[in-house]
Design an enzyme around this catalytic site. Structure first.
Site, short mmCIF file in Angstrom:
data_model
loop_
_atom_site.label_atom_id
_atom_site.label_comp_id
_atom_site.label_asym_id
_atom_site.label_seq_id
_atom_site.Cartn_x
_atom_site.Cartn_y
_atom_site.Cartn_z
NE ARG A 18 20.62 3.01 -13.84
CZ ARG A 18 21.11 3.69 -12.85
NH1 ARG A 18 22.45 3.88 -13.02
NH2 ARG A 18 20.70 4.08 -11.81
CG ASN A 38 19.01 5.15 -16.21
OD1 ASN A 38 18.60 4.10 -16.69
ND2 ASN A 38 18.81 5.67 -15.13
#
EC number: 3.6.1.7
Length: 93
Positions: A18, A38
């Site tokens: 991320r 996520n």
């Protein structure tokens, strides 16, 4: 505005994916806003917007590679053209 929505699968959680995606989006010229997060199934969801398709295509190519610690096995991408922008910045969720 053009929007790219992608689901990145493989070993992509717990490897800094991320934050890598956030940094990658920040460094690509012409990128607008979006997010990366996520998902419960172990994949990563990405949404990104730009005025032109080129920076989004470059971002998608990077998503196929991922950071060094990741192992990307598949990327499902969906494109939307002529949409109203809904992101002011790119963020990690």
């Amino acid at each position: 505005m053009i929007r790219l929505s992608a689901k990145v699968q493989g070993h992509v959680q717990g490897v800094g994916f991320r934050y890598w995606a956030h940094h990658t989006a920040q460094r690509l010229t012409g990128m607008g806003g979006g997010y990366v997060k996520n998902l419960a199934d172990g994949s990563v969801e990405v949404e990104a917007e730009a005025l032109e398709r080129a920076p989004l295509q470059a971002f998608l190519a990077e998503l196929h590679r991922g950071p060094a610690q990741a192992q990307v096995t598949a990327v499902e991408a969906h494109w939307e053209e002529e949409v109203e922008g809904r992101h002011l910045a790119f963020r990690v969720v």
